[in-house]
Enzyme design. Structure first.
Site, PDB file in Angstrom:
ATOM      1  N   ARG A  37       0.809  -1.221   0.000  1.00 33.53           N
ATOM      2  CA  ARG A  37       0.000   0.000   0.000  1.00 33.53           C
ATOM      3  C   ARG A  37       0.842   1.272   0.000  1.00 33.53           C
ATOM      4  NH1 ARG A  37      -4.451  -2.746   0.281  1.00 33.53           N
ATOM      5  NH2 ARG A  37      -4.293  -4.538   1.652  1.00 33.53           N
ATOM      6  N   HIS A  67       9.180  -6.608  -6.623  1.00 27.09           N
ATOM      7  CA  HIS A  67       7.932  -6.083  -7.214  1.00 27.09           C
ATOM      8  C   HIS A  67       7.615  -4.761  -6.525  1.00 27.09           C
ATOM      9  CE1 HIS A  67       3.921  -5.692  -8.717  1.00 27.09           C
ATOM     10  NE2 HIS A  67       3.843  -6.922  -9.199  1.00 27.09           N
ATOM     11  N   TYR A  70       1.919  -2.150  -5.787  1.00 33.97           N
ATOM     12  CA  TYR A  70       1.000  -2.087  -6.926  1.00 33.97           C
ATOM     13  C   TYR A  70       0.146  -0.825  -6.904  1.00 33.97           C
ATOM     14  CZ  TYR A  70      -1.653  -4.738  -3.433  1.00 33.97           C
ATOM     15  OH  TYR A  70      -2.215  -5.185  -2.273  1.00 33.97           O
ATOM     16  N   HIS A 107       3.889  -2.316 -12.250  1.00 32.01           N
ATOM     17  CA  HIS A 107       2.695  -2.143 -13.075  1.00 32.01           C
ATOM     18  C   HIS A 107       2.797  -0.757 -13.708  1.00 32.01           C
ATOM     19  CE1 HIS A 107       0.286  -5.085 -10.288  1.00 32.01           C
ATOM     20  NE2 HIS A 107       1.331  -5.638 -10.865  1.00 32.01           N
ATOM     21  N   GLU A 142       5.218  -4.920 -16.401  1.00 34.23           N
ATOM     22  CA  GLU A 142       4.357  -6.104 -16.356  1.00 34.23           C
ATOM     23  C   GLU A 142       3.178  -5.957 -17.312  1.00 34.23           C
ATOM     24  OE1 GLU A 142       3.349  -7.452 -12.416  1.00 34.23           O
ATOM     25  OE2 GLU A 142       1.919  -8.931 -13.166  1.00 34.23           O
ATOM     26  N   ASP A 176       2.592 -11.791 -17.369  1.00 31.31           N
ATOM     27  CA  ASP A 176       1.762 -12.452 -16.361  1.00 31.31           C
ATOM     28  C   ASP A 176       0.677 -13.233 -17.103  1.00 31.31           C
ATOM     29  OD1 ASP A 176      -0.489 -12.848 -14.520  1.00 31.31           O
ATOM     30  OD2 ASP A 176       0.593 -11.543 -13.129  1.00 31.31           O
ATOM     31  N   HIS A 179      -2.881 -12.172 -16.421  1.00 32.96           N
ATOM     32  CA  HIS A 179      -3.165 -10.847 -16.990  1.00 32.96           C
ATOM     33  C   HIS A 179      -3.341 -10.894 -18.511  1.00 32.96           C
ATOM     34  CE1 HIS A 179      -1.107  -8.744 -13.307  1.00 32.96           C
ATOM     35  NE2 HIS A 179      -2.115  -9.500 -12.970  1.00 32.96           N
ATOM     36  N   HIS A 211       5.069 -14.371 -14.737  1.00 35.95           N
ATOM     37  CA  HIS A 211       4.241 -14.663 -13.570  1.00 35.95           C
ATOM     38  C   HIS A 211       3.304 -15.782 -13.994  1.00 35.95           C
ATOM     39  CE1 HIS A 211       4.660 -10.461 -11.491  1.00 35.95           C
ATOM     40  NE2 HIS A 211       5.667 -11.269 -11.220  1.00 35.95           N
ATOM     41  N   ASP A 224      -8.547  -9.326 -13.499  1.00 37.11           N
ATOM     42  CA  ASP A 224      -7.336  -9.631 -12.740  1.00 37.11           C
ATOM     43  C   ASP A 224      -7.620 -10.377 -11.443  1.00 37.11           C
ATOM     44  OD1 ASP A 224      -4.833  -9.813 -11.682  1.00 37.11           O
ATOM     45  OD2 ASP A 224      -4.442  -7.664 -11.608  1.00 37.11           O
ATOM     46  N   HIS A 226      -6.438 -13.933  -9.803  1.00 37.69           N
ATOM     47  CA  HIS A 226      -5.576 -15.113  -9.940  1.00 37.69           C
ATOM     48  C   HIS A 226      -6.231 -16.354  -9.337  1.00 37.69           C
ATOM     49  CE1 HIS A 226      -1.746 -12.371 -10.025  1.00 37.69           C
ATOM     50  NE2 HIS A 226      -2.752 -11.854 -10.702  1.00 37.69           N
ATOM     51  N   GLU A 256       2.070 -16.475  -8.418  1.00 42.21           N
ATOM     52  CA  GLU A 256       1.359 -15.482  -7.588  1.00 42.21           C
ATOM     53  C   GLU A 256      -0.053 -16.001  -7.372  1.00 42.21           C
ATOM     54  OE1 GLU A 256       1.686 -12.218 -10.391  1.00 42.21           O
ATOM     55  OE2 GLU A 256       3.042 -11.187  -9.018  1.00 42.21           O
TER      56      GLU A 256
HETATM   57 ZN    ZN Z   1      -2.625  -9.798 -11.084  1.00 46.56          ZN
HETATM   58 FE    FE Z   2       1.679 -10.519 -11.799  1.00 48.23          FE
HETATM   59 FE    FE Z   3       2.147  -7.565 -10.548  1.00 47.80          FE
END
Ligand code: ZN
Ligand code: FE
Ligand code: FE
Length: 277
Positions: A37, A67, A70, A107, A142, A176, A179, A211, A224, A226, A256
């Site tokens: 966050r 990473h 996000y 991202h 990504e 990914d 994605h 990913h 999105d 997973h 992920e």
């Molecule tokens: Zn994702």
């Molecule tokens: Fe990813």
């Molecule tokens: Fe990601």
């Protein structure tokens, strides 16, 4: 040898993550550079980093993937949000110098109604300000599902970003599977076609990591979400074809999937058993 790992919590440091990775049969891993966050990163623990680097060498662990949060949005409409994202991005890159020769994935951002071209312009400007000649980290864009106004849902959008970057050898792409599937690409029945499109537009030489995720949703859903390997709409057969594809099989694969460590261990064992050397 299959390069496979999963996303791990960085709260107990690098050495701990490496040991954890080892304990579940992984030979690489991914972690968040800071609380997803946003906010301040923890001060670097140089003793931990030292131990980690020695162990990484000893175990012949290849590249790991950091990473970015996000929530970072380099192309927000609000200039203070863009500035904050850029400061954080630069700080992450500085910190990455202490664990050199790894990847930093992020991202690209959400244009929040300004349109793709304006968004891409902001992302390019930010990257050109953040990347520096001496950096030992490669930054990865990504591929995104296209949720909301996410940029990076098509290979063309990623290519436009790449084209604007001055330090070309500092930037690559991470694909990914959840994605791209939710972005509309048919990696189930037309993997060959998708990869050849990627090659034509971006160039497969720029693809540095995967990913590996299944997806709750059908192709083109742009949501999105997973799923565990084999429990989603992509399915294990298609994912096994991906890890074995000659253009992909030597890349690092990061799970992920919604799992705890034991779930990751099972997925890693399953994928290893289905990997052809
Ligand atoms: Zn994702
Ligand atoms: Fe990813
Ligand atoms: Fe990601």
């Amino acid at each position: 040898m299959l390069k496979i790992g999963c996303h791990l919590s960085s709260s107990e440091g690098f050495t701990h993550m490496l040991q954890e990775a080892q304990s579940i049969g992984a030979n690489t891993f991914q972690f968040f550079t800071r609380n997803p966050r946003g906010g301040d990163a923890k001060p670097l623990d140089y003793r931990d980093i030292d131990t980690f680097l020695k162990l990484k060498e000893e175990l012949k662990v290849d590249k790991i993937i950091a990473h970015a949060s996000y929530t970072l949005n380099l192309c927000s409409k609000d200039s203070s949000i863009r500035d904050f994202a850029l400061r954080t991005f630069k700080d992450d890159l500085q910190r990455m110098e202490y664990i050199p020769h790894n990847y930093y994935n992020f991202h690209p951002g959400s244009h929040v109604g300004q349109g793709e071209d304006v968004g891409i312009g902001f992302i390019v400007d930010a990257l050109n300000e953040a990347l520096f000649e001496e950096q030992k980290t490669m930054v990865l864009l990504e591929t995104m599902a296209g949720k909301g106004s996410e940029i990076g849902k098509t290979f063309q959008e990623l290519k436009k970003i790449l084209d604007g970057i001055k330090l070309q050898d500092k930037i690559g792409v991470l694909l990914d599977t959840c994605h791209v599937h939710e972005g509309g690409y048919d990696i189930i029945d037309n993997l060959e076609g998708v990869l050849s499109e990627f090659n034509d537009i971006i160039g497969l030489d720029r693809l540095k990591a995967i990913h590996l995720n299944d997806s709750i949703n059908p192709r083109g859903a742009h949501k999105d979400r997973h799923a565990r390997i084999g429990e989603g709409m992509i399915g294990s057969e298609a994912l096994i074809r991906i890890i074995n594809h000659p253009c992909l099989k030597n890349l690092p694969f990061i799970l992920e999937t919604p799992n705890e460590l034991d779930g990751y261990a099972k997925e890693i064992a399953f994928l290893k058993a289905n990997y052809k050397e």
